[in-house]
Structures are given as C-alpha cells and as structure tokens.
Design an enzyme around this catalytic site. Structure first.
Site, PDB file in Angstrom:
ATOM      1  N   GLU A   8       0.835  -1.209   0.000  1.00  0.00           N
ATOM      2  CA  GLU A   8       0.000   0.000   0.000  1.00  0.00           C
ATOM      3  C   GLU A   8       0.871   1.261   0.000  1.00  0.00           C
ATOM      4  OE1 GLU A   8      -2.313  -1.747   3.306  1.00  0.00           O
ATOM      5  OE2 GLU A   8      -4.092  -1.067   2.204  1.00  0.00           O
ATOM      6  N   GLU A  44      -3.781  -9.378   3.964  1.00  0.00           N
ATOM      7  CA  GLU A  44      -4.535  -9.050   5.176  1.00  0.00           C
ATOM      8  C   GLU A  44      -5.643 -10.051   5.473  1.00  0.00           C
ATOM      9  OE1 GLU A  44      -3.402  -6.910   2.985  1.00  0.00           O
ATOM     10  OE2 GLU A  44      -2.754  -5.051   3.967  1.00  0.00           O
TER      11      GLU A  44
HETATM   12  N1  3HC Z   1       4.744  -7.455  11.731  1.00  0.00           N
HETATM   13  C1  3HC Z   1       5.513  -7.861  12.764  1.00  0.00           C
HETATM   14  N2  3HC Z   1       6.359  -8.895  12.709  1.00  0.00           N
HETATM   15  C2  3HC Z   1       6.438  -9.549  11.562  1.00  0.00           C
HETATM   16  C3  3HC Z   1       5.667  -9.205  10.434  1.00  0.00           C
HETATM   17  C4  3HC Z   1       4.787  -8.108  10.553  1.00  0.00           C
HETATM   18  N3  3HC Z   1       4.021  -7.692   9.541  1.00  0.00           N
HETATM   19  N4  3HC Z   1       5.947 -10.059   9.436  1.00  0.00           N
HETATM   20  C5  3HC Z   1       6.887 -10.881   9.905  1.00  0.00           C
HETATM   21  N5  3HC Z   1       7.170 -10.595  11.184  1.00  0.00           N
HETATM   22  C6  3HC Z   1       8.169 -11.262  12.033  1.00  0.00           C
HETATM   23  C7  3HC Z   1       7.829 -12.706  12.281  1.00  0.00           C
HETATM   24  O1  3HC Z   1       6.968 -12.846  13.386  1.00  0.00           O
HETATM   25  C8  3HC Z   1       9.180 -13.316  12.518  1.00  0.00           C
HETATM   26  O2  3HC Z   1       9.554 -13.026  13.834  1.00  0.00           O
HETATM   27  P1  3HC Z   1      10.430 -14.076  14.676  1.00  0.00           P
HETATM   28  O3  3HC Z   1      11.709 -14.220  13.892  1.00  0.00           O
HETATM   29  O4  3HC Z   1      10.573 -13.429  15.987  1.00  0.00           O
HETATM   30  O5  3HC Z   1       9.628 -15.348  14.700  1.00  0.00           O
HETATM   31  C9  3HC Z   1      10.093 -12.519  11.603  1.00  0.00           C
HETATM   32  O6  3HC Z   1       9.372 -11.323  11.295  1.00  0.00           O
HETATM   33  C10 3HC Z   1      10.423 -13.220  10.306  1.00  0.00           C
HETATM   34  O7  3HC Z   1       9.227 -13.674   9.715  1.00  0.00           O
HETATM   35  P2  3HC Z   1       9.127 -15.113   9.007  1.00  0.00           P
HETATM   36  O8  3HC Z   1       9.697 -16.142   9.897  1.00  0.00           O
HETATM   37  O9  3HC Z   1       7.724 -15.261   8.564  1.00  0.00           O
HETATM   38  O10 3HC Z   1      10.134 -14.906   7.788  1.00  0.00           O
HETATM   39  P3  3HC Z   1       9.998 -15.346   6.280  1.00  0.00           P
HETATM   40  O11 3HC Z   1      11.213 -14.842   5.617  1.00  0.00           O
HETATM   41  O12 3HC Z   1       9.637 -16.788   6.202  1.00  0.00           O
HETATM   42  O13 3HC Z   1       8.732 -14.559   5.696  1.00  0.00           O
HETATM   43  C11 3HC Z   1       7.304 -12.689   5.242  1.00  0.00           C
HETATM   44  C12 3HC Z   1       8.746 -13.182   5.583  1.00  0.00           C
HETATM   45  C13 3HC Z   1       6.888 -13.197   3.876  1.00  0.00           C
HETATM   46  C14 3HC Z   1       7.336 -11.183   5.263  1.00  0.00           C
HETATM   47  C15 3HC Z   1       6.322 -13.234   6.311  1.00  0.00           C
HETATM   48  O14 3HC Z   1       6.820 -12.949   7.588  1.00  0.00           O
HETATM   49  C16 3HC Z   1       4.938 -12.677   6.227  1.00  0.00           C
HETATM   50  O15 3HC Z   1       4.142 -13.124   5.454  1.00  0.00           O
HETATM   51  N6  3HC Z   1       4.641 -11.664   7.089  1.00  0.00           N
HETATM   52  C17 3HC Z   1       3.318 -11.131   7.225  1.00  0.00           C
HETATM   53  C18 3HC Z   1       2.982 -10.190   6.116  1.00  0.00           C
HETATM   54  C19 3HC Z   1       1.600  -9.617   6.330  1.00  0.00           C
HETATM   55  O16 3HC Z   1       0.660 -10.305   6.681  1.00  0.00           O
HETATM   56  N7  3HC Z   1       1.475  -8.319   6.089  1.00  0.00           N
HETATM   57  C20 3HC Z   1       0.228  -7.678   6.225  1.00  0.00           C
HETATM   58  C21 3HC Z   1       0.112  -7.156   7.628  1.00  0.00           C
HETATM   59  S1  3HC Z   1      -1.460  -6.454   7.949  1.00  0.00           S
HETATM   60  C22 3HC Z   1      -1.398  -4.946   7.217  1.00  0.00           C
HETATM   61  O17 3HC Z   1      -0.443  -4.606   6.574  1.00  0.00           O
HETATM   62  C23 3HC Z   1      -2.572  -4.103   7.478  1.00  0.00           C
HETATM   63  C24 3HC Z   1      -2.555  -2.865   6.606  1.00  0.00           C
HETATM   64  O18 3HC Z   1      -3.333  -3.122   5.457  1.00  0.00           O
HETATM   65  C25 3HC Z   1      -3.138  -1.691   7.345  1.00  0.00           C
END
Ligand code: 3HC
Ligand code: NAI
Length: 690
Positions: free
Chosen positions: A107, A127
């Site tokens: 975004e 999301e």
């Molecule tokens: N916020 C906080 N922490 C996050 C995070 C996030 N969005 N995404 C990842 N992390 C943390 C994980 O909890 C993990 O922490 P840890 O090492 O302490 O366990 C660390 O980052 C690494 O994450 P992964 O183990 O998942 O690492 P990968 O390399 O396998 O994957 C990724 C990376 C593809 C970015 C995956 O973490 C992911 O899919 N993250 C979530 C993405 C997501 O859902 N984003 C949308 C959030 S909601 C939003 O944006 C609302 C908005 O529209 C207003």
C-alpha cells in the site's frame, strides 16, 4: 548520507535522492519506520534532488503493518501523513521492491508515483489471512490499477504473486536487474525525469473502474462463486464492500468506507484467531532446549524408502526444492507406478500453468528409482515410508543402519508406531527421528517431527530446517500413539461413531462440523478414503455400522455408494439405504434411537479432542497449546478463523468446557472425564494460550 532516525537514511546520487528504510526483520511499518518515511520525504523534497527512490535494506521491502502493534497506542506519524507525503510529492517517487511488498508495504508502494521490482520479488495483500482487509488505501488504489475483478481475487485470497505477474497486472511498472535494484530504480526515475512526466497518482486513475461501473452484477457474481470458501469469515465480505465503494464512490469517500470497515474487522474474533495463528506457526520453530544456533547437518541428497501414497509425495517435496532423491522400492511394478504417479501429478500442475513443462522434466530428473537399498549409501537423510507394521519397520531400519553413511538422518513416516522402538533396531538411535507427513504429502503443509528419547539435538534442528526448506510447517511432538494430531482425531471419531449409533445420521454430523468450518465432516471423509480401508471380508462380523456397509457393498465414493449416494459428478446425497442400515443395526442391538441436537454433536465431537489436547500437554508430548493448534490448522483442515482447538477452547472458556464434559461424563461415562490440567486451568480462570 544523512541519518533520519534509527531506521532511515537519505543519500543523494546526482539528481536522485535515495531514501532507505532498514528495520529488521521485515521492515514492518512500526512508528520509527513511518517516521523515517515521513521525515525522509520532507527532507528529500527540500533537497536539490529531482527524483526520489524509496528502497529497503535487509531481506525485503516493507512486509506490512507491524502485526505486533495492533491494538497498541501508535507512536510517530500516522500512515495518512506518510501517504500524503509520498502521493502528493512534487518530485516523482519510485518504490524499489525486493523480497516481498506485502499488505501495508504494498500500500505504501501504491502511493508512490512508480514501482519497480527485481524478478525474484513478490507482491501481495495478505490481510485477509489475518482476518483483516487492506486498510491503508489498498482496497481503493488497487482496483484503479487492475480493475475490480482482479483486485477482488488478489485481496480475498491474499496470495503473493511474482514480479512478472505484478508487471503484467500493472502493479509494477518495470522489472530491473536482480543484482542492481538501486541502480535500476535510479535509472528508471531518470528516464521519467527526462520525459518530463508529472508524478502520476494511482488515485487519479479511472479507466479500469469506469469499465467496472458498466457491470454492476460483478460483485454478486463474485460473492456467489466464492460463498463456500468465504463461509464463517467477515473479512472477504468487507473487502467486497470496499471494492464496491472504490468503483462507485469518489476516492476520498471510498477511503472513509475502507476505514470504517477496517474498524469492524480489526475487532472481529476471526481476526484475533488468525493473528494468533500467524505467531503460533512461527513459535512452533522455537524449541527451548534446541536453540536456533544448534548445529545442523548438511542435507544435499535424500533417500525415500517406499514409493506408495506417502513416499511419492514426500519425494516430490524434495524435488520441488531442488534436492535430488533416490527412491527405493521392494517391487519394480510399485516403483514404476509410484514414479508414474509423480509424473502425472507434475503434469497436472503444469496443465494448470503453475509450473512449466521444463520444470516437470527438471524435477523428474532429480528423482532416481531403484530396487537396491545400497543406493542410499550417500544419502544425508533417508525417510522410510513402507507399510505401517512394526516388524517391517524394524527390519528396514536394521538394514538402513548397515547401509547409511555415518551422520545420515534416519527418519520414519509412521503414523502411530513407537519411534523409540524403531530407533532401537539401529546402532544409532540418536540419528533416528519421525517425520510424519500428511496426505497428500506434496500438498499438506504439516509435518509432525517426532522426537525420540535419544534423538540428537542437531538431528532435531536439521529436521526442523529441512521442513522449512521443503515448504512445510514442522511441529515438534513426542512419542505416543498417533502423536498429537491422530491421537486427538481418534477422540472425535469415537464420538462421531457413537452419535451415529444413538440416532444422528451421517449427514447431520457432517453438517454440524462443516458449518463449524471444517472442509468436510468425518463421514464424507470416510467415503472419500474408502470405507473398506482396513476392512477384510473374511473377518467381517457385522459388528459395526461400517462393517455392515462394507458387507453390503457400500465402499464409498469409489463405487458411488457409501454413507452417501453419489451421482456421476460425485455429488453426494443422503442415502436412504444408509439410513435403513443404521436403523436396522440399532433395532438388532435393541437400542432406541433419539434426536440429537446440533449443539450436542458439536460438543461431543470437539470437547473430547480438546480434553485429549490437554492430556498431551500434561504429558509433555507437545511443547505448547499453540503447537497443537498449528497441527490442526495445517494438517487437518481446522478452520483458520477459529484459531485451532485449544484457542477455540479458550474462547468458549475452560470452565464451560469442564462443565459440559462433566455433564456428558455423568450420562455416558469416563470417556468424558476432564483431564487434570484442564480442570486446574479452569479452576484458576486460566487459558491454554496466552
Ligand atoms: N509485523 C511484525 N512482525 C512480523 C511481520 C509483521 N508484519 N511479518 C513478519 N514478522 C516477524 C515474524 O513474526 C518473525 O519473527 P520471529 O523471527 O521473531 O519469529 C520474523 O518477522 C520473520 O518472519 P518469518 O519467519 O515469517 O520470515 P519469512 O522470511 O519466512 O517470511 C514474510 C517473511 C513473507 C514477510 C512473512 O513474515 C509474512 O508473510 N509476514 C506477514 C505479512 C503480512 O501479513 N502483512 C500484512 C500485515 S497487515 C497490514 O499490513 C494491514 C494494513 O493493510 C493496514
Ligand atoms: P502404501 O501402501 O501406499 O506404500 C507403501 C510402499 O512401500 C509400497 O509401495 C510397498 O511396495 C513399499 N514397501 C513395502 N516394504 C518395503 C521395503 N521393505 N522396501 C521398499 N519398499 C517397501 O503406504 P502409505 O500410505 O504410503 O504409507 C506409508 C507409511 O506412511 C506408513 O507408515 C503409514 O502409516 C504412513 N502414513 C500414511 C498416510 C496416508 O494417508 N496414507 C499419512 C501419514 C503417514
């Protein structure tokens, strides 16, 4: 180079300012990241640079809002201020994407004038997987770029797409060289500066949504087509309403609609469950006595013993990850059949366009079939997937012990058997571990990793890492009959059969569990697997409803009649014959059938599972309640939006679960007796999960 704050820097490269965000692990939009974006933009605008590149350090572009920050007070500038700075910049801004631009991260990119990406990058608005909707303008900007229908698909699946597909869709403007994102982005913005283009804003685009306005039926069509998939969830419907607003309302009103609906989803129980599961899945990787820095063994070559249902799928996982596999079978015809099945699976995937014909050949090329276990001599890890029989397993492990090289990991895919007993058949029990994959093994994400009494820590750490490499969710469990998942499932099955004998029909029980959110109920599942699995005609004595079904030739989907009747399209209908069999079975046993409420069906199938989960925790066979939930979500189709059986129990309240179990215990006996842990937590007003 100017330091903006602890996560942001600004540099100038000739006429281009480069704003870098570096906030490990994933550059989530925390307060400091928002401040760096906002203040960095203001400084870049004040500088003599003519164009701006927004780029991230570390493994990825911004991967979304900070999920840990939801529900906490915000510090630093709000997203709106950040967006205002980016979107209304008088100088063109290009987002330079590597890794994953997800959620709020994408975004942010959509408020930039342009987006470039390296070929390995991915974009997504995931999301919905957290029970949310893109709440930072994504629901309004994306449809303007790609049209309502594509935007709906993108946002309601939450799936990531490749940089090439992002380019095709128009989310990304140009691909730049993999190893020179910064240089490519600078060159891109210079091209735009030379063209003298006014910085474009996605919000001003109208051509796609103007087309959508001519097709007002599109939203209801989309709702109908996806009703089954969206059941039980609030977020997909809210996303649809946001996109309707994007198409039909002016941009600023659409943003208000998005914010209003985001306010609804963020407080929904489904979102709480899904966000819990996001962290639960990651928590499963953390094993208190096997820290992340425990050594690992290199796994470059794998052996799989048995090319049946499971062996084939397991081998595919490794080939998909580029790891060569030797598959050894007892019989040539089974080897041929197994390899042919693998090829067919790959070809079907290629037909769906998910891999290329060259990928099929590349993966098949990594698989080597053999009838000689000596071919395992150079394998780093050997996974046994032969018949579920202790004598056979012990025999093959004794042989593997002689053949496998020193330090090779010897794994068993057993579903129920004692991994310690199997390990004892070797001279190296420390190298033996369980890797319990789920069928179909190339599809299901779960792998229960079974730790034997003597399994070495580096073997555990390596196996957990291997699971991640082959795209599985590894969850560590202890040795017990059926481990965690099947042990709990058995409780549900016992009750489903008992309820059937008391008067509910298979379709009543299935409906209750389907409505709860499972993809199918236990009887539809039995029909799919085949009622005659484990049934032998000569030994059959009409002692259960299932035996009677098999004796009368009702074998399940494969012959069109099981608990249900199936038409030629495999559509199931309640079967009057089954109903007759159930009624006659009860009459013979002198039992009166009764009406059983949906509430009783749900409680009697789910609560004993929860109780078994508590016993598993008591015995230390699972490390934590969230691991049990991860197993059920990733291996058994437990609805994600319920958060898993243990999280669900916490929502109902453990005191209520105890009270209902005691109620059934009084009526039906000790099967329902609450476990000591469950009683204790309930009495203390505590929960399984925190
Ligand atoms: N916020 C906080 N922490 C996050 C995070 C996030 N969005 N995404 C990842 N992390 C943390 C994980 O909890 C993990 O922490 P840890 O090492 O302490 O366990 C660390 O980052 C690494 O994450 P992964 O183990 O998942 O690492 P990968 O390399 O396998 O994957 C990724 C990376 C593809 C970015 C995956 O973490 C992911 O899919 N993250 C979530 C993405 C997501 O859902 N984003 C949308 C959030 S909601 C939003 O944006 C609302 C908005 O529209 C207003
Ligand atoms: P399967 O019957 O489909 O395949 C077993 C294969 O092993 C056969 O092709 C057989 O020829 C081969 N085999 C038997 N003995 C052998 C030997 N000594 N050397 C080489 N090959 C030999 O069985 P399936 O379903 O694949 O199960 C394998 C294991 O996986 C079992 O332990 C089972 O409990 C477990 N499992 C099965 C699941 C399922 O849904 N089918 C799910 C999870 C685990």
């Amino acid at each position: 180079m100017v330091k903006i704050n602890e996560v942001g820097t600004l540099e100038q490269d000739g006429d281009v300012a480069v704003l870098t965000i570096d906030s490990p692990p994933v550059n989530a939009l925390s307060g400091p990241v928002r401040a760096a974006l906002h203040d960095g933009m203001l400084q870049a605008l004040k500088s003599d640079a003519k164009g701006i590149v927004l780029i991230c350090g570390g493994r990825t572009f911004i991967a979304g809002a900070d999920i840990t920050g939801f529900g906490k007070a915000n510090t630093g500038p709000g997203l709106n201020e950040v967006f205002d700075a980016l979107e209304n910049s008088t100088k063109p801004v290009v987002a330079a994407i590597h890794g994953t631009a997800l959620g709020g991260g994408l975004e942010v990119a959509l408020t930039c004038s342009y987006r470039v990406a390296v070929p390995s990058a991915k974009t997504g608005l995931p999301e919905v997987k957290l029970g949310l909707l893109p709440g930072a303008g994504g629901t309004q900007r994306l449809p303007r770029l790609v049209g309502a229908e594509k935007a709906l698909g993108f946002m309601t699946t939450g799936d990531q797409i490749s940089a090439a597909d992002s380019l095709k869709l128009g989310i990304v403007d140009e691909l730049v060289p993999e190893n020179d994102l910064r240089g490519g982005a600078i060159a891109f913005i210079r091209k735009k500066l030379a063209a003298g283009e006014k910085p474009p804003r996605v919000r001003d685009r109208d051509e796609k949504i103007a087309e959508d306005r001519k097709d007002p039926g599109l939203f209801d069509r989309f709702r109908k087509a996806n009703a089954r998939q969206f059941r039980g969830q609030l977020a997909p419907e809210m996303i649809i309403q946001c996109v309707e607003a994007a198409v039909n309302q002016p941009f600023d009103d659409g943003i208000k609609t998005e914010q209003r609906l985001f306010g609804k989803v963020i407080v929904s129980p489904e979102s709480a469950a899904m966000r819990y599961m996001f962290f639960a899945e990651r928590q499963a990787n953390k094993i208190p006595d096997v820290p992340a820095d425990t050594p690992t063994r290199p796994i470059k070559k794998v052996g799989v013993l048995g090319a049946g249902t499971m062996g084939g799928g397991i081998a595919m996982n490794f080939a998909n990850a580029g790891i060569p596999v030797t598959i050894v079978e007892a019989k040539q015809e089974n080897l041929d059949k197994g390899l042919a099945t693998i090829r067919r699976n790959y070809e079907n995937t290629a037909k769906k366009g998910r891999i290329t014909a060259a990928d099929v050949e590349k993966r098949m090329g990594l698989l080597k079939g053999s009838l000689d276990m000596n071919d395992f001599a150079d394998a780093d890890m050997i996974i046994e997937a032969v018949f579920e029989n202790m004598d056979i397993k012990k025999d093959v492990f004794a042989k593997l012990d002689k053949i496998a090289k020193k330090g090779a990991i010897l794994a068993t895919n057993t579903s129920y058997l004692d991994v310690n007993e199997i390990a004892a058949a070797t001279s190296r029990p420390e190298d033996v571990i369980g890797t319990h994959f789920f069928s179909p093994a190339n599809v299901m994400r779960l792998c229960e990793i079974v730790r034997g009494d003597k399994t070495a820590k580096d073997v555990i750490n390596t196996t957990m890492k291997v699971a991640k490499t082959i795209n599985k969710v590894g969850v560590l469990v202890g040795v017990c009959h059926g481990f965690v998942g099947n042990r709990m499932l058995a409780q549900r099955q016992i009750q489903a059969n008992a309820i059937l004998n008391e008067g509910a029909m298979p379709w009543d029980i299935d409906r209750v569990l389907y409505d709860y959110g499972f993809p199918m109920g236990p009887f539809a599942m039995s029909d799919l697997a085949g009622l005659d699995v484990g049934w032998f005609k000569e030994k059959s004595t009409s002692s259960t409803i299932r035996e009677v079904m098999c004796e009368t030739g009702r074998l399940g989907q494969k012959n069109g009649k099981g608990f249900y009747d199936y038409d030629e399209n495999r559509v199931a209908k309640p079967s009057p014959v089954t109903e007759k069999i159930i009624k006659e079975f009860a009459a013979k046993a002198g039992k009166n059938l009764r009406d059983i409420s949906d509430e009783e069906i749900l409680e009697r199938t789910l609560y004993p599972m929860i109780n078994e989960g508590a016993k598993i925790l008591e015995e230390g066979k699972a490390l934590r309640a969230s691991d049990i939930d991860t197993i059920w979500i990733t291996g058994y189709g437990f609805p994600l939006y319920r958060g898993g059986p243990m999280f669900y129990a916490d929502q109902i309240g453990l005191a209520k679960i105890v009270e209902r179990l005691k109620h059934y215990e009084k009526q039906m006996g000790a099967f329902f007796k609450p476990s000591a842990l469950l009683e204790k937590l309930a009495a203390e007003g505590k929960k399984f999960t925190s």
